[in-house]
Enzyme design. Sequence first.
Site, PDB file in Angstrom:
ATOM      1  N   GLU A  34       0.818  -1.238  -0.051  1.00 57.02           N
ATOM      2  CA  GLU A  34      -0.171  -0.068   0.031  1.00 57.02           C
ATOM      3  C   GLU A  34       1.047   0.964   0.141  1.00 57.02           C
ATOM      4  O   GLU A  34       1.689   1.264   0.819  1.00 57.02           O
ATOM      5  CB  GLU A  34      -0.868  -0.068   1.273  1.00 57.02           C
ATOM      6  CG  GLU A  34      -1.893   1.139   1.290  1.00 57.02           C
ATOM      7  CD  GLU A  34      -2.939   1.214   2.296  1.00 57.02           C
ATOM      8  OE1 GLU A  34      -2.647   0.468   3.269  1.00 57.02           O
ATOM      9  OE2 GLU A  34      -3.580   2.146   2.340  1.00 57.02           O
ATOM     10  N   ARG A 260       5.395 -12.796   9.506  1.00 59.03           N
ATOM     11  CA  ARG A 260       5.996 -11.642   9.268  1.00 59.03           C
ATOM     12  C   ARG A 260       7.500 -11.699   9.687  1.00 59.03           C
ATOM     13  O   ARG A 260       7.531 -12.474  10.614  1.00 59.03           O
ATOM     14  CB  ARG A 260       5.316 -10.595   9.994  1.00 59.03           C
ATOM     15  CG  ARG A 260       4.057  -9.965   9.684  1.00 59.03           C
ATOM     16  CD  ARG A 260       3.652  -8.789  10.429  1.00 59.03           C
ATOM     17  NE  ARG A 260       2.354  -8.118   9.516  1.00 59.03           N
ATOM     18  CZ  ARG A 260       2.714  -7.121   8.840  1.00 59.03           C
ATOM     19  NH1 ARG A 260       3.819  -6.292   9.262  1.00 59.03           N
ATOM     20  NH2 ARG A 260       1.572  -6.687   8.231  1.00 59.03           N
ATOM     21  N   LYS A 270       4.540   0.853   9.199  1.00 57.46           N
ATOM     22  CA  LYS A 270       4.783   1.962   8.392  1.00 57.46           C
ATOM     23  C   LYS A 270       4.171   3.039   9.502  1.00 57.46           C
ATOM     24  O   LYS A 270       4.580   4.230   9.361  1.00 57.46           O
ATOM     25  CB  LYS A 270       3.923   1.808   7.056  1.00 57.46           C
ATOM     26  CG  LYS A 270       4.994   1.276   6.108  1.00 57.46           C
ATOM     27  CD  LYS A 270       4.057   1.437   4.682  1.00 57.46           C
ATOM     28  CE  LYS A 270       3.097   0.026   4.472  1.00 57.46           C
ATOM     29  NZ  LYS A 270       2.401   0.036   3.443  1.00 57.46           N
TER      30      LYS A 270
HETATM   31  P1  ATP Z   1       2.806  -2.024   7.743  1.00 59.47           P
HETATM   32  O1  ATP Z   1       1.980  -2.844   8.899  1.00 59.47           O
HETATM   33  O2  ATP Z   1       4.110  -1.912   8.054  1.00 59.47           O
HETATM   34  O3  ATP Z   1       1.808  -1.306   6.949  1.00 59.47           O
HETATM   35  P2  ATP Z   1       1.525  -3.743   5.725  1.00 59.47           P
HETATM   36  O4  ATP Z   1       1.562  -5.240   5.768  1.00 59.47           O
HETATM   37  O5  ATP Z   1       0.251  -3.169   5.974  1.00 59.47           O
HETATM   38  O6  ATP Z   1       2.729  -3.281   6.725  1.00 59.47           O
HETATM   39  P3  ATP Z   1       1.841  -3.405   3.063  1.00 59.47           P
HETATM   40  O7  ATP Z   1       2.144  -2.341   2.001  1.00 59.47           O
HETATM   41  O8  ATP Z   1       0.372  -3.980   2.832  1.00 59.47           O
HETATM   42  O9  ATP Z   1       2.114  -3.256   4.391  1.00 59.47           O
HETATM   43  O10 ATP Z   1       2.885  -4.710   2.689  1.00 59.47           O
HETATM   44  C1  ATP Z   1       2.951  -5.230   1.353  1.00 59.47           C
HETATM   45  C2  ATP Z   1       3.424  -6.527   1.593  1.00 59.47           C
HETATM   46  O11 ATP Z   1       4.444  -6.710   2.264  1.00 59.47           O
HETATM   47  C3  ATP Z   1       2.111  -7.405   2.099  1.00 59.47           C
HETATM   48  O12 ATP Z   1       2.326  -8.533   1.274  1.00 59.47           O
HETATM   49  C4  ATP Z   1       2.736  -7.646   3.214  1.00 59.47           C
HETATM   50  O13 ATP Z   1       2.354  -9.023   3.843  1.00 59.47           O
HETATM   51  C5  ATP Z   1       4.366  -7.687   3.341  1.00 59.47           C
HETATM   52  N1  ATP Z   1       4.783  -7.445   4.556  1.00 59.47           N
HETATM   53  C6  ATP Z   1       4.619  -6.341   5.144  1.00 59.47           C
HETATM   54  N2  ATP Z   1       5.279  -5.992   6.368  1.00 59.47           N
HETATM   55  C7  ATP Z   1       6.020  -7.530   6.611  1.00 59.47           C
HETATM   56  C8  ATP Z   1       6.904  -8.174   7.543  1.00 59.47           C
HETATM   57  N3  ATP Z   1       7.136  -7.486   8.475  1.00 59.47           N
HETATM   58  N4  ATP Z   1       7.472  -9.287   7.140  1.00 59.47           N
HETATM   59  C9  ATP Z   1       7.148  -9.848   6.022  1.00 59.47           C
HETATM   60  N5  ATP Z   1       6.183  -9.316   4.971  1.00 59.47           N
HETATM   61  C10 ATP Z   1       5.592  -8.148   5.343  1.00 59.47           C
HETATM   62 MG    MG Z   2      -0.448  -1.209   6.713  1.00 62.76          MG
HETATM   63 MG    MG Z   3      -1.143  -4.088   4.234  1.00 68.30          MG
END
Ligand code: ATP
Ligand code: MG
Ligand code: MG
Length: 555
Positions: A34, A260, A270
Amino acid sequence: AAGKPKNFLEQIIDRDLAEGKVPNGKIITRFPPEPNGFLHLGHATSICLNFGLAETYNGECNLRFDDTNPEKEEQVYVDAIQEDVKWLGFNWSGDVRYASSYFDTFYEWALHLIREGKAYVDFQDAETMRETKGNFTKPGVNSPWRDKSVDENLAEFENMRLGKYDEGKACLRAKIDMQSGNMNMRDPVLYRIRKVPHHQTGDKWCIYPSYDFAHGQEDAIEGVTHSICTLEFEDHKPLYEWFLDNLPVPARPRQYEFARTNLNYVVTSKRKLKRLVDEKVVDGWDDPRMPTVSGMRRRGYTPTSIRKFSEMVGVSRTDGIADFSMLEHAIRDDLNNNAARAMAVLDPLKVVITNMAEGEVQDMTAAAHPNKPELGERVLPFTRELYIDREDFNEDNTLSRKKFKRLVTGEYIRLRSTYVIKHEETIKDDNGEIVEIRCSYVPGTVGENPPEDVKPRGVIHWVSASHGTEAELRMYDRLFNHEAPDRGEEDFLTHINPNSLSVKTAWVEPSLANAAPEQGFQFEREGYFVADRFDHTPEKPVFNLTIGLKDTWAG
Ligand code: ATP
Ligand code: MG
Ligand code: MG
């Protein structure tokens, strides 16, 4: 590679291929960030995983912006994310994709569900919706709007699209099962009203699909075969499948979950990283202390080291916390093997070579790397005035030779890549502070052993005072002084290390002025440094401490 045990996702892909479940035998994965922040190390492992699987199986990996929340998303994040993925060394298949470019299709699919009697417009307020949803022990209660006619729902959804209702006044929900044991199946929201412009679609829409109504459908549109997400989406899988079962989708992706990547000493969220930026705890998303891809890059970490770290972390189905020292091990290893050597004196003490004439210059040469001749040589001007590090001289010549392998009063030391010198005299100011030492060089000792009676205690680094140049060194330390900054009750900002940055003025060998931005070095006996990507110039050299020579985190 041959012989390497396969991870569980590779085993699944092998099985799917063997069972003929993959159209044309071609694996398609995707990385779907995102655009609401910069990528962090957790994302990096997901990138390595998704692009890595595509590479391993000769498939493809899409880069898709999951941009269904316009109020939190921005073009700067879209740009930064693309740069990070490329920098890590991956190429996405075709053009960058956006969930928002499928909004027309999602809208059609919402109409499809309404016409089938499987979706309805709900006018309950958020509070009521939350209450009537129930919880794990309490079944949900059907909305009074749940059984309106198809025509009424079509008309109201159109009213939503036309902007006739304020935000929060209405939403479109799937009609599934308010008694389901899986909360995600209790009439999930498909569309909500958001009267904000979108970075890709402008003000075409004031209704936006939910993550759940978008994600699986995006995968289907793109022909993704293996949709790999993190474990928290495991409970969403029945819903993911429900949409695929109930919509005229062109393909059948499958969702698989992995744990994760969490790391000690940093935060990987983020939202929290954005707080560090917004509250100016750090100097932007790419501050070298940030665990973002762009921060690590500016700190001097290489794509190789981050990819290696991902490999070390591996993929698993159980949550764990990776040790930051794994990443440090990876970067130290890469830089030790590949970074040019150079000399920098961090705390300069002037040395006058008494048997050198004023203005005399003897050019020494040294290999840029001890076992990489292809990196060439550098010129080290040896002149009458030099600098050594203050810590490399001690007046006390009773110190044991074993413990203090540096210069002491009246003794010898070798200067790296040049002569052995002998201490002659120490000059102090009125406060007794040493301001200069006087030494002589021993002729014939460049690249040669000194005579029997000359016994240098060790080898130290040095820089010509007249030919070297001043440089700003940004000495970074960990950003948090707590192993799990965001896993306690207290605000994670209480664990900020107040000494995470100190700036020093050092004296560096002349060749370093010409370092390319982002070029990494081992400053001999000091650590690994990188020419700052943005601020380094030949006129004002700036280097960032990437990491020390030895592991200081363990224990
Ligand atoms: P955040 O909580 O930091 O916003 P998010 O999962 O909401 O993380 P996204 O932009 O949706 O962020 O993530 C893009 C991809 O990266 C998704 O497929 C997510 O599962 C993966 N991802 C995000 N954080 C991690 C992590 N700590 N370890 C492994 N994969 C991750
Ligand atoms: Mg997020
Ligand atoms: Mg997400």
